[in-house]
Design an enzyme around this catalytic site. Structure first.
Site: not given
Ligand code: DGL
Length: 254
Positions: A76, A188, A190
């Site tokens: 993350c 990110c 996601h």
């Molecule tokens: N997947 C996460 C990142 O790489 C965070 C996404 C989130 O929870 O806002 O920043």
């Protein structure tokens, strides 16, 4: 006698995003055991304050250690930006790998000097990211970094809300296309889960950069002795502080 948990690599994210990193880890080291923790009950992190992200990151890391993990990957960008330094100080013997927006390779790759960086508000505002950006700007004078935090996108991906995902991806890509970016960093974890949508919205002339493989290579370098010689079939243990179903259904991606 209680059985010892087998040595594993722990991986956590605010939710399902870290699966994009887990996929790269398993591709490089399929023989290892993995414990994945999605903090989906407390996601998203990207628009929360730093105390919240640090507190949740501590809880996630501890949960992985309790499950016998002998190294951990913070899959993350937001948690890495805000909590990695403290977690390393608190666990000095633990190999701990983080992820950050890949602006260095992007700066080397761009041909027209315009790099787009998509990441959460928390990542872009963090001291860690700002310091990295300042360093890369010094190394690559004349190159421009266009930062954009697509508000709500990580949450829409977390909730698999495809109508919302489509609208937010198109909006984000338009903002970067307007700046003529030929290289875009997915900052990110996601976002690579909807890579095809980004690729379609940006068009074929734009290169998307995801550092997941670089993170996996770094994890391989830092493997502790307990994991180094593990051979044979690896295992995967999936956990979530929220609904486990989206995690299970995305496993097909791996
Ligand atoms: N997947 C996460 C990142 O790489 C965070 C996404 C989130 O929870 O806002 O920043």
């Amino acid at each position: 006698m209680p059985t010892q948990p087998s040595p594993s690599i722990g991986v956590f994210d605010s939710g399902i995003g870290g699966l994009s990193v887990l996929a790269a880890l398993r591709e490089l080291m399929p023989e290892k055991n993995y414990v994945y923790l999605a903090d989906s009950g407390y996601a998203p992190y990207g628009e929360r304050d730093t105390d919240y992200v640090l507190a949740r990151s501590r809880i996630c890391l501890q949960a992985l250690l309790d499950k016998g993990c002998s190294m951990a990957v913070i899959a993350c960008n937001t948690a890495t930006a805000i909590a990695a330094k403290t977690l390393r100080e608190e666990n000095p013997l633990l190999p701990l790998v983080g992820i950050e927006p890949a602006i260095k390779p992007a700066a080397a790759h761009t041909r027209n000097g315009h790099v787009g960086v998509l990441a959460t508000q928390g990542t872009l505002a963090s001291e860690k990211f700002q310091a990295l950006l300042a360093q890369i700007q010094l190394e690559h004078p004349g190159k421009q970094f266009h930062l954009h935090a697509p508000s709500g996108l990580a949450l829409a991906i977390e909730q698999q809300d495809h109508t919302q995902i489509d609208a937010l991806v198109i909006e984000a890509c338009k903002a970067l296309s307007d700046k003529a970016c030929d290289t875009v960093v997915l900052g990110c974890t996601h976002y690579p889960l909807v890579l095809d949508k980004f690729a379609e919205a940006l068009g074929s002339g734009v290169t998307l950069i995801d550092p997941a493989r670089a993170v996996a290579l770094q994890a391989q370098k830092l493997l502790p002795a307990s994991l180094k010689n593990k051979t044979g079939q690896g295992s995967l243990n999936l956990n979530s502080t929220g609904d486990i179903k989206p995690l299970q259904s995305l496993l097909a991606l791996l």
